[in-house]
Design an enzyme around this catalytic site. Structure first.
Site, PDB file in Angstrom:
ATOM      1  N   VAL A  91       0.850  -1.183   0.000  1.00 60.36           N
ATOM      2  CA  VAL A  91       0.000   0.000   0.000  1.00 60.36           C
ATOM      3  C   VAL A  91       0.889   1.238   0.000  1.00 60.36           C
ATOM      4  O   VAL A  91       1.794   1.359   0.825  1.00 60.36           O
ATOM      5  CB  VAL A  91      -0.937   0.001   1.224  1.00 60.36           C
ATOM      6  CG1 VAL A  91      -1.585   1.366   1.402  1.00 60.36           C
ATOM      7  CG2 VAL A  91      -2.014  -1.060   1.070  1.00 60.36           C
ATOM      8  N   CYS A 124      -1.933  -3.484  -5.259  1.00 54.53           N
ATOM      9  CA  CYS A 124      -1.273  -3.514  -3.954  1.00 54.53           C
ATOM     10  C   CYS A 124      -2.122  -4.218  -2.909  1.00 54.53           C
ATOM     11  O   CYS A 124      -3.336  -4.371  -3.033  1.00 54.53           O
ATOM     12  CB  CYS A 124      -0.964  -2.096  -3.487  1.00 54.53           C
ATOM     13  SG  CYS A 124      -2.442  -1.108  -3.125  1.00 54.53           S
ATOM     14  N   CYS A 125      -1.437  -4.657  -1.857  1.00 53.76           N
ATOM     15  CA  CYS A 125      -2.050  -5.067  -0.596  1.00 53.76           C
ATOM     16  C   CYS A 125      -1.100  -4.604   0.496  1.00 53.76           C
ATOM     17  O   CYS A 125      -0.189  -3.818   0.222  1.00 53.76           O
ATOM     18  CB  CYS A 125      -2.332  -6.567  -0.547  1.00 53.76           C
ATOM     19  SG  CYS A 125      -0.893  -7.633  -0.736  1.00 53.76           S
ATOM     20  N   ALA A 126      -1.284  -5.049   1.723  1.00 52.24           N
ATOM     21  CA  ALA A 126      -0.474  -4.515   2.818  1.00 52.24           C
ATOM     22  C   ALA A 126       1.020  -4.689   2.566  1.00 52.24           C
ATOM     23  O   ALA A 126       1.812  -3.758   2.750  1.00 52.24           O
ATOM     24  CB  ALA A 126      -0.870  -5.182   4.137  1.00 52.24           C
ATOM     25  N   SER A 130      -2.464  -9.143  -3.527  1.00 51.43           N
ATOM     26  CA  SER A 130      -2.194  -8.419  -4.776  1.00 51.43           C
ATOM     27  C   SER A 130      -1.391  -9.273  -5.746  1.00 51.43           C
ATOM     28  O   SER A 130      -1.509  -9.124  -6.970  1.00 51.43           O
ATOM     29  CB  SER A 130      -1.455  -7.117  -4.486  1.00 51.43           C
ATOM     30  OG  SER A 130      -0.278  -7.358  -3.729  1.00 51.43           O
TER      31      SER A 130
END
Length: 444
Positions: free
Chosen positions: A326, A390-392, A398
């Site tokens: 992110v 995105c992801c964390a 993602s």
């Protein structure tokens, strides 16, 4: 046609009035009966403790602030009648009821008392204090039901007012909140605990969507159950610490915040899914979710920083398609769009940037339909400029979408090949072999 619309509106107003009157007829006596009972019960005890800090003795007694303090009673009733539909009335009433039930249970289980003795007061303030003292004894303290209801009522009106009227409402709400201290009705620890309760009521009955606990049914996914147990255990640890440390300081009650946050996350994995985070398709999250889950989100961000501290923010996996964690606001100048797979983190509003959110729980696999939906969004966004998926961490949720994009664009012939290409770009990918079938199904 105009007469028909007017007739419908008149019917709606009558239905709203009936619903509001009925709920008020239930809530008002319920409040006085249960609140009075908890006061009476505490009065039977020989020694009711208090949680006051030494510095609170410097809080001035301002008799006139009993006026804003009392005004919440009028707003409590009026707010029920200021709604568009009976369903809105019911939602507000359920928020009231939640706050009242939880607060009274706390007053019964852990009674506390205010220790400051108010000076004699004359005039209208004196009259209002006398009336208040007739039913409100100094025992019902943390969480402050007054503050919990204030949070609920403030949120109700802030969504309906605009311009200067809204600014006046914010100022008056602030006075109501401060008045619980300046009337010597509460101690300081009662305020954050009351606010937490009010936010919980808003979270439990959100506007524009069903309750996150509606249709609760335990998951059959063993990994999700295991994660639910882990987060539930964390919540219990913080709950124990809150109780234990409160014997030495009232500040220990602040540990109820992370306890509640972890309990909510445990519910997400146990059954409720990503809906507990109340995240919209554009990345926005509800006010209640934003504040209630701050302790958990802080842990998520620290974890993301730790695992990605030696990695670039993102890597380009295809022409104009990037995979990463992110982003920070500063990093967003690179992209025209963001495909956000996190449920737990809010999106960022940036002029000219398209933010598409597909909320998914961390560490759990995604369905082929969800992967495909996000991949199609990434392809569409990529036609207008660089897009970040995105992801964390950028390692799992993602990565599933990125692998699907590689297959759909013909840059990879299989999920295994797509994952290998992503790893070759320098991005760690942690995908279980069983997720490859979902990627390939989504890419068809």
């Amino acid at each position: 046609m105009g007469e028909g619309v007017a007739s419908v509106l008149a019917v709606d107003r009558r239905a709203v009035f009936r619903a509001a009157a009925l709920w008020l007829a239930v809530l008002a006596p319920f409040f006085y009966l249960t609140y009075g009972f908890s006061n009476w019960l505490a009065a039977q005890r020989a020694d009711v403790p208090n949680l006051a800090f030494g510095w609170e003795r410097h809080i001035p007694f301002l008799a006139w602030t009993i006026l804003p303090y009392w005004s919440i009673n009028a707003f409590y009733a009026l707010s029920l009648f200021v709604n568009e539909t009976p369903a809105e009335v019911g939602r507000l009433a359920r928020r009231y009821l939640t706050a009242q039930v939880v607060a009274v249970l706390c007053f019964i289980a852990f009674p506390l008392q205010a220790i400051f003795v108010r000076p004699e007061t004359q005039g209208l303030p004196g009259f209002l204090f006398d009336v208040l003292g007739g039913f409100d004894k100094p025992f019902n303290q943390a969480p402050s039901l007054h503050v919990a209801l204030l949070v609920i009522i403030w949120d109700h009106w802030r969504m309906r007012l605009r311009g200067k009227t809204l600014a006046v409402w914010h100022a008056w709400s602030f006075l109501i909140g401060v008045s619980v201290l300046t009337t010597w009705q509460h101690h300081s620890i009662d305020i954050p605990t009351g606010a937490l309760l009010g936010l919980f009521a808003l979270w439990l009955f959100p506007a524009g969507r069903p309750s996150p606990l509606a249709g609760f049914r335990l998951t059959v996914d063993p990994k999700a159950r295991r994660l639910a147990v882990y987060y539930g255990a964390g919540a219990l640890v913080f709950l124990f610490l809150a109780v234990w440390t409160t014997f030495g300081s009232g500040a220990g009650l602040l540990l109820l915040w992370p306890a509640l946050a972890l309990a909510i996350v445990a519910l997400a994995y146990a059954s409720a899914g990503p809906d507990v985070f109340q995240k919209e398709g554009d990345g926005r999250i509800s006010l209640a979710s934003r504040w209630l889950l701050i302790p958990y989100r802080l842990g998520v961000r620290v974890n993301a920083w730790w695992w990605t501290r030696r990695l670039p923010d993102a890597v380009e996996i295809a022409d104009g398609v990037f995979l990463g964690r992110v982003p920070t606001r500063r990093a967003l100048s690179t992209y025209a769009a963001v495909i956000d797979m996190t449920a737990e983190l809010p999106g960022l509003a940036v002029p000219g940037l398209s933010w598409r959110a597909f909320p998914a729980l961390d560490l759990l696999s995604l369905s082929a339909a969800r992967i495909r939906e996000a991949a199609l969004a990434a392809e569409e966004a990529g036609r207008h400029g660089p897009v970040l998926v995105c992801c964390a961490l950028g390692f799992q949720r993602s990565a599933l979408v990125a692998a699907c994009v590689l297959m759909r664009t013909g840059l990879a012939t299989s999920a295994a090949a797509a994952v290998a290409q992503i790893k070759a770009k320098g991005r760690p990918v942690h995908l279980a072999l069983e997720t490859y079938a979902a990627i390939e199904e989504a890419a068809r």
